[in-house]
Design a protein around this motif. Sequence first.
Motif, PDB file in Angstrom:
ATOM      1  N   UNK A  37      40.624  32.757 -23.907  1.00  0.00           N
ATOM      2  CA  UNK A  37      41.282  32.443 -22.322  1.00  0.00           C
ATOM      3  C   UNK A  37      40.196  33.322 -21.451  1.00  0.00           C
ATOM      4  N   UNK A  38      39.816  32.695 -20.240  1.00  0.00           N
ATOM      5  CA  UNK A  38      39.185  33.382 -19.450  1.00  0.00           C
ATOM      6  C   UNK A  38      39.385  34.020 -18.343  1.00  0.00           C
ATOM      7  N   UNK A  39      38.830  35.285 -17.747  1.00  0.00           N
ATOM      8  CA  UNK A  39      39.348  35.805 -16.716  1.00  0.00           C
ATOM      9  C   UNK A  39      37.937  36.307 -16.106  1.00  0.00           C
ATOM     10  N   UNK A  40      37.909  36.172 -14.713  1.00  0.00           N
ATOM     11  CA  UNK A  40      36.541  36.441 -13.957  1.00  0.00           C
ATOM     12  C   UNK A  40      36.623  37.828 -13.453  1.00  0.00           C
ATOM     13  N   UNK A  41      35.510  38.432 -13.823  1.00  0.00           N
ATOM     14  CA  UNK A  41      35.426  39.894 -13.266  1.00  0.00           C
ATOM     15  C   UNK A  41      34.009  39.876 -12.624  1.00  0.00           C
ATOM     16  N   UNK A  42      34.340  39.636 -11.234  1.00  0.00           N
ATOM     17  CA  UNK A  42      33.228  39.495 -10.307  1.00  0.00           C
ATOM     18  C   UNK A  42      32.066  38.383 -10.972  1.00  0.00           C
ATOM     19  N   UNK A  43      30.858  38.914 -11.495  1.00  0.00           N
ATOM     20  CA  UNK A  43      29.863  37.857 -12.079  1.00  0.00           C
ATOM     21  C   UNK A  43      30.162  37.950 -13.555  1.00  0.00           C
ATOM     22  N   UNK A  44      30.958  38.435 -14.099  1.00  0.00           N
ATOM     23  CA  UNK A  44      31.220  38.580 -15.548  1.00  0.00           C
ATOM     24  C   UNK A  44      32.379  37.725 -16.014  1.00  0.00           C
ATOM     25  N   UNK A  45      32.086  37.388 -17.264  1.00  0.00           N
ATOM     26  CA  UNK A  45      33.252  36.567 -17.907  1.00  0.00           C
ATOM     27  C   UNK A  45      33.950  37.196 -18.888  1.00  0.00           C
ATOM     28  N   UNK A  46      35.314  37.636 -18.460  1.00  0.00           N
ATOM     29  CA  UNK A  46      36.101  38.264 -19.612  1.00  0.00           C
ATOM     30  C   UNK A  46      36.629  37.336 -20.551  1.00  0.00           C
ATOM     31  N   UNK A  47      36.804  37.346 -21.870  1.00  0.00           N
ATOM     32  CA  UNK A  47      37.319  36.524 -22.586  1.00  0.00           C
ATOM     33  C   UNK A  47      38.174  36.901 -23.783  1.00  0.00           C
ATOM     34  N   UNK A  48      39.255  36.259 -23.954  1.00  0.00           N
ATOM     35  CA  UNK A  48      40.301  37.204 -24.997  1.00  0.00           C
ATOM     36  C   UNK A  48      40.585  35.818 -25.981  1.00  0.00           C
ATOM     37  N   UNK A  49      40.512  36.144 -27.202  1.00  0.00           N
ATOM     38  CA  UNK A  49      41.023  34.936 -28.019  1.00  0.00           C
ATOM     39  C   UNK A  49      42.565  34.975 -27.956  1.00  0.00           C
ATOM     40  N   UNK A  50      42.954  33.548 -28.211  1.00  0.00           N
ATOM     41  CA  UNK A  50      44.185  33.051 -28.025  1.00  0.00           C
ATOM     42  C   UNK A  50      44.613  33.139 -29.450  1.00  0.00           C
ATOM     43  N   UNK A  51      46.007  33.780 -29.657  1.00  0.00           N
ATOM     44  CA  UNK A  51      46.670  33.770 -30.950  1.00  0.00           C
ATOM     45  C   UNK A  51      46.714  32.443 -31.358  1.00  0.00           C
ATOM     46  N   UNK A  52      46.341  32.299 -32.954  1.00  0.00           N
ATOM     47  CA  UNK A  52      46.535  30.966 -33.297  1.00  0.00           C
ATOM     48  C   UNK A  52      47.906  30.101 -33.483  1.00  0.00           C
ATOM     49  N   UNK A  53      49.078  30.840 -33.407  1.00  0.00           N
ATOM     50  CA  UNK A  53      50.342  30.090 -33.202  1.00  0.00           C
ATOM     51  C   UNK A  53      50.245  29.776 -31.713  1.00  0.00           C
ATOM     52  N   UNK A  54      49.691  30.074 -30.796  1.00  0.00           N
ATOM     53  CA  UNK A  54      49.598  29.749 -29.339  1.00  0.00           C
ATOM     54  C   UNK A  54      48.710  28.700 -29.319  1.00  0.00           C
ATOM     55  N   UNK A  55      48.048  28.116 -30.235  1.00  0.00           N
ATOM     56  CA  UNK A  55      46.970  26.999 -30.386  1.00  0.00           C
ATOM     57  C   UNK A  55      47.571  25.967 -31.157  1.00  0.00           C
ATOM     58  N   UNK A  56      48.758  26.073 -31.856  1.00  0.00           N
ATOM     59  CA  UNK A  56      49.268  25.199 -32.859  1.00  0.00           C
ATOM     60  C   UNK A  56      48.689  25.219 -34.188  1.00  0.00           C
TER      61      UNK A  56
END
Length: 489
Positions: A175-194
């Motif tokens: 999952x992506x969040x923008x922090x100015x010019x940087x991309x902050x990415x967090x893994x999505x829990x497997x159960x939330x991806x089926x």
Amino acid sequence: MLHRPMSTLLGLALAVTLASCDNASDRAVEVAVIGESASPFAGGARLPLAAQLVRSATAEGLVGFDERGRVIPALADRWIVTDDGLSYIFRLRDGTWPDKTPLTGDTARAALLQAIAGLRGTALGADLAAIDEVRAMAGRVVEIRLHQAQPDFLQLLAQPELGLLRKGRGAGPMRLTREKDAALLRPIAPEDRGLPQIENWSSLSRKLRLVALPPKRAIERFNAGEIDVVLGGRLADFPRLDASGVSRGAIRLDPVAGLFGLAAVNPQGFLAEPDRREALAMAIDREALANALNVGGWTATTRIVNPGAGDDNGTVGERWPGQSLAERRSVAAARIAKWSADRAAPRLRIALPAGPGSDVLFARLADDFKAIGVEAVQVRENAQADLRLVDTVARYVRTGWFLNQLSCASNRVLCSPSADRLAGLALLEPDPAKRADLFAQAEAQLTIANTFIPFGVPVRWSLVSGQTTGFMPNPWNVHPLMPLAMLPK
């Protein structure tokens, strides 16, 4: 001296251990991609590397890549290929799109057709020309039918540009969040991806921050311990590694194939005729170039298609067999002299990316061209030029990829319609041997046209810190972000 009971000491040790684990999982993995203008948030059909990485991380295709460059399940958890290689049937995982719409054969088909349509007019779009039909079948099943077997088809489907979107959003795995010019990415829990739940997910997954940086700054921050991984290294900046004192153990070279050479981009004047363009190719001392570049394992070639391509039938070999460099230069110099008999000697602008590696490359080319009576001038990468560096990694190592990159359809200023015609016939030929022969004829026609002057294979390097997990050199220069964000189980 203050004494504590053993139980207290053990408790403190356990607390420190747990805190360090928490810190390891809480701390973001810092990734820099070389190229200050290569925004992680760029869009379009031709994505810069930083944007490719973000697209792959946030919008899976039917399949994807692991850190070794192998094709792995993504939106499709399994698939079958018919014996004739003409049908790929994908079973989609149980899940939803970000807007909670169910992931079905119909919705996946629509997203795939949209992605393919967006690639029209690009070399990757030409690579996908074997697709005849995309069908949605019962429930969560998608079938892709080809009009000709394509052994590397799954490799193509795993490309970042074929990450599937619904209403502009993909289904992960991050999952992506923008922090100015940087991309902050967090893994999505497997159960939330089926997918099945993974025990201790929160302690295994880490957030990751990606930013595009100029090469010198990226290397400096890596040396300072502020960056864990630097991606996107090319020849242009390779000499910076020695100059900045980067540990040799941190450098990773990918054993890639692809195009690395000069494309003729001015159809007027000296470069208007193939024999004069060939004279430039004949003048290059590729052995001296290999020594000057000082990249271990670098392979030089005079061919457009890299030696060892999967469908190479052996009928096209290295150019000018049996001729020494001196003999080649003698022929080339005679052609230059004929051109210069009633006009000034040719002066050619060569467009190269900025960097010390490009300076080394230009110095060699300038000496080589001077030996046959041609003056070379180095200009900026995007400036008006007569010759421009092509530096592209192959997405799959077959003749078709190389021909598609240099085709008229890929907006090349100088190209070979006859080579394109033969390549088009090859795409319609069901017999593998005849198809390989047509591709060889197409390569021969493109070679005769001399629109591209090959040097050898591209150079790709990364910097990887000792504590980094989830990184492996591979032939595709593919380094997905999700594995970098995961600790070993």
